[in-house]
Design a protein around this motif. Structure first.
Motif, PDB file in Angstrom:
ATOM      1  N   HIS A  96      51.096  19.274  32.960  1.00 55.80           N
ATOM      2  CA  HIS A  96      49.756  19.757  32.581  1.00 55.80           C
ATOM      3  C   HIS A  96      49.188  18.349  31.734  1.00 55.80           C
ATOM      4  O   HIS A  96      47.954  17.974  32.244  1.00 55.80           O
ATOM      5  CB  HIS A  96      49.732  20.824  31.558  1.00 55.80           C
ATOM      6  N   GLU A 201      44.563  24.026  21.101  1.00 60.18           N
ATOM      7  CA  GLU A 201      44.836  24.738  22.181  1.00 60.18           C
ATOM      8  C   GLU A 201      44.921  26.154  21.819  1.00 60.18           C
ATOM      9  O   GLU A 201      44.635  27.101  22.230  1.00 60.18           O
ATOM     10  CB  GLU A 201      45.895  24.166  23.215  1.00 60.18           C
ATOM     11  N   PRO A 207      41.808  28.343  25.817  1.00 61.43           N
ATOM     12  CA  PRO A 207      42.700  29.122  26.381  1.00 61.43           C
ATOM     13  C   PRO A 207      43.069  28.472  27.958  1.00 61.43           C
ATOM     14  O   PRO A 207      44.239  29.032  28.486  1.00 61.43           O
ATOM     15  CB  PRO A 207      41.967  30.382  26.629  1.00 61.43           C
ATOM     16  N   GLY A 208      42.028  28.078  28.643  1.00 62.26           N
ATOM     17  CA  GLY A 208      42.339  27.332  29.997  1.00 62.26           C
ATOM     18  C   GLY A 208      43.361  26.448  29.972  1.00 62.26           C
ATOM     19  O   GLY A 208      44.310  26.430  30.838  1.00 62.26           O
ATOM     20  N   VAL A 210      46.047  26.275  27.812  1.00 58.89           N
ATOM     21  CA  VAL A 210      47.313  27.270  27.570  1.00 58.89           C
ATOM     22  C   VAL A 210      47.797  27.830  28.927  1.00 58.89           C
ATOM     23  O   VAL A 210      48.721  27.840  29.152  1.00 58.89           O
ATOM     24  CB  VAL A 210      46.958  28.195  26.605  1.00 58.89           C
ATOM     25  N   GLN A 211      47.056  28.373  29.531  1.00 56.82           N
ATOM     26  CA  GLN A 211      47.064  28.926  30.780  1.00 56.82           C
ATOM     27  C   GLN A 211      47.378  28.108  31.884  1.00 56.82           C
ATOM     28  O   GLN A 211      48.498  28.412  32.682  1.00 56.82           O
ATOM     29  CB  GLN A 211      45.845  29.545  31.273  1.00 56.82           C
ATOM     30  N   SER A 212      47.273  26.895  31.952  1.00 58.35           N
ATOM     31  CA  SER A 212      47.717  25.817  32.743  1.00 58.35           C
ATOM     32  C   SER A 212      49.135  25.478  32.631  1.00 58.35           C
ATOM     33  O   SER A 212      49.874  25.352  33.508  1.00 58.35           O
ATOM     34  CB  SER A 212      46.904  24.453  32.566  1.00 58.35           C
ATOM     35  N   ILE A 214      51.135  27.546  31.007  1.00 56.81           N
ATOM     36  CA  ILE A 214      51.985  28.802  31.217  1.00 56.81           C
ATOM     37  C   ILE A 214      52.281  28.780  32.981  1.00 56.81           C
ATOM     38  O   ILE A 214      53.305  29.135  33.162  1.00 56.81           O
ATOM     39  CB  ILE A 214      51.486  30.072  30.974  1.00 56.81           C
ATOM     40  N   GLN A 215      51.118  28.540  33.690  1.00 59.21           N
ATOM     41  CA  GLN A 215      51.247  28.566  35.257  1.00 59.21           C
ATOM     42  C   GLN A 215      52.378  27.706  35.598  1.00 59.21           C
ATOM     43  O   GLN A 215      53.098  27.983  36.531  1.00 59.21           O
ATOM     44  CB  GLN A 215      49.983  28.517  35.681  1.00 59.21           C
ATOM     45  N   THR A 218      56.022  29.087  34.480  1.00 58.93           N
ATOM     46  CA  THR A 218      56.493  30.124  35.336  1.00 58.93           C
ATOM     47  C   THR A 218      56.609  29.525  36.873  1.00 58.93           C
ATOM     48  O   THR A 218      57.754  30.175  37.313  1.00 58.93           O
ATOM     49  CB  THR A 218      55.498  31.263  35.352  1.00 58.93           C
ATOM     50  N   SER A 233      52.632  32.634  25.668  1.00 60.76           N
ATOM     51  CA  SER A 233      51.410  32.083  25.170  1.00 60.76           C
ATOM     52  C   SER A 233      51.372  31.745  23.510  1.00 60.76           C
ATOM     53  O   SER A 233      52.350  32.492  22.720  1.00 60.76           O
ATOM     54  CB  SER A 233      50.362  33.003  25.332  1.00 60.76           C
TER      55      SER A 233
END
Length: 234
Positions: A96, A201, A207-208, A210-212, A214-215, A218, A233
């Motif tokens: 990221h 963040e 949130p974008g 954070v989601q990056s 997490i993606q 995973t 999260s």
């Protein structure tokens, strides 16, 4: 006599090999070592996501990462699954921060010097800037100095070393990780985000981003065959 001497030499050689094996740190040997987890396919799979014209393509390497591990024996010090989750978490945040190892330096980093003048212990060099560099984008004068003191380079007066020496670059990322992140791994991946960039963040700040993270996490857990765990999260 010659036969006895040969037997003694062979016995000595065997003992040396056994002792050498015992002295190899756990994070660089064994079935679930970092060497086994961060394979060429795993590392290059991240690097290959970067564009061909990215500066990081010719800078970051698996060899540089593995070389940097010699100073951080406690990285990946748990069970097999914990080891894989730590590797996945580390590289998820790296991917990221650098867009899959594309960037060595922060985009437009030169627009700020990131000098914390309130930190009188580490007065800034007025001719240097302490913007993000390396796999985890080391930032601010006090981090450069602390990392430099630990690793062995002049972070205050030569912060650019993080962008010119790939082993030192990875060492700064591992230094930051082991100093600020490793100890919160048992709280879930979200805790690693909070430790790295939580003030900006987390809690709805970005949130974008954070989601990056997490993606990536995973995805890497799936590749390594380990469950990502809870509390992803922040």
């Amino acid at each position: 006599m010659a036969g006895l001497s040969l037997k003694k030499n062979l016995l000595t050689l065997v003992l040396v090999v056994i002792l050498a094996g015992a002295l190899v740190p756990g994070n660089v040997k064994g079935q679930n070592s970092v060497v086994d987890i961060v394979t060429d396919d795993f590392f290059n799979g991240i690097l290959n996501q970067a564009n061909e014209d990215c500066s990081g393509k010719s800078f970051y390497s698996r060899a540089a990462f593995l070389s940097s591990l010699s100073s951080y024996y406690q990285f990946r010090s748990g069970s097999a699954d914990e080891s894989k989750r730590e590797v996945a978490a580390f590289f998820a945040n790296v991917a990221h921060e650098t867009e899959s190892l594309c960037y060595i330096e922060e985009i437009n980093g030169g627009s700020q010097d990131y000098c914390d003048e309130t930190n009188t212990q580490y007065p800034c060099n007025p001719d240097k800037k302490y913007f993000g560099r390396g796999p985890l984008q080391l930032t601010r004068n006090y981090n450069y100095v602390a990392a430099g003191n630990s690793i062995g380079f002049d972070g205050l007066n030569c912060p650019e070393t993080v962008a010119t020496d790939p082993v030192i670059s990875f060492k700064t990322a591992l230094w930051f990780w082991m100093t600020n992140v490793h100890q919160v791994l048992n709280q879930g991946f979200g805790a690693t985000i909070r430790a790295i960039n939580g003030a900006i963040e987390c809690n709805g700040g970005n949130p974008g981003a954070v989601q990056s993270r997490i993606q990536y996490y995973t995805q890497y857990c799936n590749q390594l065959g380990v469950a990502p765990g809870d509390n992803l999260s922040c």
